[in-house]
Design a protein around this motif. Structure first.
Motif, PDB file in Angstrom:
ATOM      1  N   THR A 255      16.548  20.326  72.392  1.00 19.09           N
ATOM      2  CA  THR A 255      17.826  20.809  71.856  1.00 19.09           C
ATOM      3  C   THR A 255      17.967  20.389  70.397  1.00 19.09           C
ATOM      4  O   THR A 255      17.803  19.214  70.058  1.00 19.09           O
ATOM      5  CB  THR A 255      19.010  20.252  72.662  1.00 19.09           C
ATOM      6  OG1 THR A 255      18.890  20.681  74.024  1.00 19.09           O
ATOM      7  CG2 THR A 255      20.331  20.728  72.084  1.00 19.09           C
TER       8      THR A 255
ATOM      9  N   ILE B 141      27.013  20.082  67.263  1.00 22.13           N
ATOM     10  CA  ILE B 141      26.415  21.408  67.321  1.00 22.13           C
ATOM     11  C   ILE B 141      27.477  22.348  66.778  1.00 22.13           C
ATOM     12  O   ILE B 141      28.541  22.526  67.382  1.00 22.13           O
ATOM     13  CB  ILE B 141      25.994  21.783  68.752  1.00 22.13           C
ATOM     14  CG1 ILE B 141      24.819  20.890  69.176  1.00 22.13           C
ATOM     15  CG2 ILE B 141      25.624  23.262  68.833  1.00 22.13           C
ATOM     16  CD1 ILE B 141      24.292  21.186  70.565  1.00 22.13           C
TER      17      ILE B 141
ATOM     18  N   HIS C  37      24.150  19.440  76.417  1.00 17.96           N
ATOM     19  CA  HIS C  37      23.230  19.528  75.281  1.00 17.96           C
ATOM     20  C   HIS C  37      22.145  18.442  75.343  1.00 17.96           C
ATOM     21  O   HIS C  37      21.607  18.042  74.309  1.00 17.96           O
ATOM     22  CB  HIS C  37      24.014  19.395  73.979  1.00 17.96           C
ATOM     23  CG  HIS C  37      25.088  20.428  73.817  1.00 17.96           C
ATOM     24  ND1 HIS C  37      24.828  21.763  73.584  1.00 17.96           N
ATOM     25  CD2 HIS C  37      26.447  20.316  73.873  1.00 17.96           C
ATOM     26  CE1 HIS C  37      25.969  22.423  73.498  1.00 17.96           C
ATOM     27  NE2 HIS C  37      26.968  21.571  73.669  1.00 17.96           N
TER      28      HIS C  37
ATOM     29  N   ILE D 269      20.056  19.527  67.222  1.00 23.00           N
ATOM     30  CA  ILE D 269      21.360  18.883  67.086  1.00 23.00           C
ATOM     31  C   ILE D 269      21.449  18.320  65.680  1.00 23.00           C
ATOM     32  O   ILE D 269      20.431  18.156  64.993  1.00 23.00           O
ATOM     33  CB  ILE D 269      21.513  17.781  68.173  1.00 23.00           C
ATOM     34  CG1 ILE D 269      22.965  17.498  68.510  1.00 23.00           C
ATOM     35  CG2 ILE D 269      20.761  16.520  67.786  1.00 23.00           C
ATOM     36  CD1 ILE D 269      23.129  16.716  69.806  1.00 23.00           C
TER      37      ILE D 269
ATOM     38  N   VAL E 168      24.915  11.893  74.584  1.00 19.70           N
ATOM     39  CA  VAL E 168      25.393  13.247  74.326  1.00 19.70           C
ATOM     40  C   VAL E 168      25.974  13.850  75.602  1.00 19.70           C
ATOM     41  O   VAL E 168      25.703  13.392  76.721  1.00 19.70           O
ATOM     42  CB  VAL E 168      24.256  14.158  73.801  1.00 19.70           C
ATOM     43  CG1 VAL E 168      23.678  13.600  72.522  1.00 19.70           C
ATOM     44  CG2 VAL E 168      23.167  14.339  74.849  1.00 19.70           C
TER      45      VAL E 168
END
Length: 790
Positions: free
Chosen positions: A754, A719, A749, A756, A745
């Motif tokens: 999310t 990220i 996150h 990514i 992960v």
């Protein structure tokens, strides 16, 4: 009988421990006796003979013959137990070890029928028990570990005994290992001392064995087509051509096994490799290398090769490109080439086959100024064998760093699957099919999803855990609550170290009140369980049955229809149609008198499926019966490539990808196997797992990749510029029509949705857009596993 401890110890000097080079007391020899097998070893007056029961409950039988051919148990200080029926049965069972012993007896002219048996471990021995004898005269010793095929519903596998002989007169001198016995009658048998090179001619079809006698010694090898040399044309093995055509840093046994010259002519192929770690095609050591280190005039392999090849009018080179067997080099992330001690152990070798008439040259490297030869150059043995000899393809495998070498094995089902493919790869010491001719991974995948597929899972490790304390042992070793496991039930679970990292995942079968069978992915877990039994002083035995139980899985919507008409179960056992999820039952092919199997309802595909366990001797019959019943249903063989596809879609984890010894079950996505609230008993890793669960750092998630590119395992997840995880497995899902992945992960996150990025080209220069999604990606409610199809 007494218990004189004779065990190997790792080599150690100044704080450096090398378990891969186990040491025995001077003058002590080690001779493994396989379960159901035998050994013949000459002994001499005054020798101490010790027999170790490695796993427990293995009966042993010895016969001692004096030079005049008479057998006398008293010469070992023991009483005779009559006719050696155990040894006789082993020699008659067709085993390779039995054939060698029979040959030794025939050569000596000894009559086994007149032998006197000495029996040991007849009263329920435990792991580590040892019997010791002393020879009162010279003679020939026969040792057997009797045992026949184990029925899959029983738990009595024949297991290995270890014979140690402490020589009364071990001899003086420099010491070191002698070369092991040749693989067959050699045409050449050449010992090369360090700092020397020797050339030799080999005809097409003949075999070349390059053997590291003492371990940790490198040997450069080069070969020329003799026909070209006769014409004055030098066309040796070329590293660039070989790498390009094979797609490997260096070839290995299997399909991609050949070494080529610049004319794209194959010169040799690798048939066997017990080490598996060699040079990445740097030059043989040169004069300049030593000069730049400050050692002008140091003997070197390139100059030695030049001198010995002069007889064939080969032009000298300042540095020779060569296959440097056993030289351990590697590339790091900065593109620098490094080296370390070789991986080779005493007796490790490579076996090559000449694909044309050759002139070959081999060296024993003289380097004593770095790790190339473990700082101690030693000898290399080169043997050649006739073209009429037969050697199977194999890669060396060891259960642990200290274990004996094992050659790659063929499963009991190998010949059946070989009817459909030549594409086999080495997996955990066995050859397994990777894909199938006229099918391919995608077609095999769809067969599993829409009809049925059969796959070979025999390399799974099986261990029989029995004894009054078996439940206590397994309750302590696995994360699940074993006390809740009913007879006839199996459960998926994890085994962890004290720090919470995973050793293995697998299934535990309960065959009786005090009878369990562990089926895992590697030997480490079985050896760990046995170690805990000894450590805790429990009255339990842990014995390997991997070689006694081979298994296929039949997976897919049609699997029940295929099996229900070919398997018979006793009236008090569930039928195929009645067998519930995570249950198993003894069964037979066709009827009451049929071949014995064990049927379990489980799998690794995300589909309705079953696993069928049998003895290897029955494997072909089992396969053919299933195949015949399955053909009308579209049964298709399935290889490792397709298996990886179905298991990723189903969110099923794999060792080395989703977990390792630094990953706990929660981080691997199988936290359900750790019932901390309902399992009150202590188990290995509990305290660490309680802490890890309370303060999670990483989480297993699913990813959908926007691009059509499939990331590689290990690709970083980012990220912005920060790395927040890594891909563990990925594929382009045929049934979902998009690229998906499993990934680990940071919990910060891990929320669904999310956004990514998968980082490639150092993680910064190329990014694949992705988002976190629930997993399993396919059939998340497990309706297909239950057999509930829309």
């Amino acid at each position: 009988m007494n218990v004189t401890p004779v065990f190997e110890t790792p080599y150690e000097r100044a704080g450096v421990i090398t378990p891969g080079l186990p040491l025995l007391p001077h003058g002590t020899e080690r001779h493994p006796v396989p379960g159901g097998g035998s050994r013949a070893v000459p002994v001499y007056a005054g020798d101490e003979i010790s027999l170790l029961d490695r796993e427990g409950l293995q009966f042993g039988e010895l016969v001692f013959f004096k030079p005049d051919g008479t057998s006398d148990a008293a010469m070992l200080g023991a009483a005779s137990h009559g006719r050696p029926d155990g040894v006789i049965s082993v020699l008659a069972n067709g085993s390779r070890s039995g054939a060698k012993v029979a040959k030794a007896l025939d050569k000596a002219g000894f009559d086994l029928g007149k032998g006197q048996a000495i029996r040991v471990f007849t009263d329920g021995s435990h792991s580590g028990d040892m019997a010791t004898f002393h020879a009162e005269c010279d003679g020939l010793l026969i040792v057997a570990a009797p045992g026949g095929p184990m029925a899959p519903e029983t738990q009595e596998p024949p297991t290995e005994l270890i014979l140690y002989i402490r020589r009364a007169n071990p001899g003086e001198g420099k010491g070191g290992m002698a070369p092991p016995d040749p693989l067959a009658d050699p045409l050449h048998d050449i010992n090369i001392q360090p700092g020397n090179a020797i050339s030799y001619e080999v005809k097409k079809g003949e075999y070349i064995q390059v053997l590291d006698v003492q371990g940790r010694e490198c040997s450069d090898f080069q070969a020329f087509a003799l026909r070209d040399l006769d014409k004055g044309i030098e066309r040796e093995i070329d590293p660039t051509t070989t790498r390009t055509l094979m797609g490997l840093v260096y070839p290995s046994p299997g399909i991609f096994s050949k070494y080529w010259n610049v004319d794209q002519q194959p010169l040799v192929e690798i048939v066997q490799d017990t080490c598996g770690r060699h040079d990445t095609f740097g030059l043989a050591c040169t004069a300049r290398y030593y000069e730049e280190l400050g050692y002008p005039g140091h003997v070197n392999c390139s100059d030695n090769i030049n001198k010995d090849l002069a007889q064939y009018n080969v032009r000298p080179r300042a540095g020779w490109p060569a296959i440097n067997f056993f030289f351990n080099t590697m590339l790091d992330e900065t593109n620098a080439i490094g080296m370390d001690d070789p991986w080779s152990r005493p007796g490790d070798y490579v076996l090559l086959k000449a694909l044309t008439d050759l002139v070959c040259v081999s060296t024993a490297c003289p380097c004593d100024v770095d790790q190339a030869n473990g700082w101690n150059p030693t000898d290399i043995q080169v043997r050649t064998y006739g073209a009429s000899e037969t050697f199977s393809r194999s890669v060396g495998y060891r259960k642990s760093a200290e274990s004996e070498l094992e050659q790659t094995k063929e499963t009991g089902f190998h010949a059946c699957f070989a009817r459909h493919t030549r594409d086999f790869v080495e997996y955990n010491g066995y050859w397994l099919p990777n894909s199938f001719t006229n099918h391919g991974p995608v077609a095999e995948y769809w067969a599993c999803r829409e009809k049925a597929a059969i796959m070979d899972l025999s390399p799974l490790r099986k261990y029989e855990v029995t004894g009054p304390d078996a439940e206590e042992l397994m309750q302590y070793c696995v994360t699940r609550n074993v006390k809740k496991l009913a007879v006839g039930q199996l459960v998926y679970t994890a085994i962890c170290y004290d720090h919470g990292g995973m050793i293995d995942d697998g299934t535990l079968f309960r065959l009786g009140e005090n009878n369990f069978r562990w089926v895992g992915g590697n030997d480490t877990s079985g050896l760990w369980i046995r170690e805990q039994a000894v450590k805790l002083g429990l009255n339990a035995w842990v014995r390997s049955s991997t070689d006694q139980l081979h298994n296929v899985a039949v997976q897919g919507p049609k699997s029940r229809d295929i099996l229900k008409d070919i398997l018979w179960t006793a009236p008090d056992k569930p039928t195929v149609e009645e067998l519930g999820m995570f249950r198993f039952t003894p069964a037979r092919l066709h009827d009451f008198d049929g071949t014995s199997i064990v049927l379990g309802r489980a799998g690794y595909s995300g589909e309705l499926g079953y696993e069928i366990f049998c003895h290897p001797k029955d494997a072909e019959e089992v396969f053919d019966t299933i195949w015949k019943a399955g053909e009308p249903h579209g049964l298709t063989p399935l290889g490792l490539a397709a298996l990886d596809m179905v298991r990723i879609e189903a969110g099923l984890i794999f060792a080395g990808s989703e977990f390792d010894d630094q990953t706990d079950p929660f981080e691997a996505g199988i936290g359900f196997t750790v019932p901390l609230k309902s399992k009150n008993d202590d188990f290995i890793g509990r305290a660490a797992l309680e802490e890890r669960k309370a303060h999670p750092q990483r989480k297993m998630v699913g990813l959908e990749i926007e691009a059509g590119l499939v990331p590689s395992p290990g690709d970083c997840l980012r990220i912005g510029k920060a790395q927040v995880g890594e891909v563990t497995s990925a594929l382009k899902s045929p049934i979902l029509g998009k690229v998906i992945a499993l990934a680990r992960v940071d919990v910060t996150h891990a929320e669904h949705g999310t956004e990514i990025e998968v980082g490639q080209l150092d993680g910064q220069q190329k990014r694949l857009k992705a988002k976190v999604v629930p997993y399993p990606h396919f059939d998340p409610t497990k309706e297909r596993v239950k057999g509930n199809y829309a």
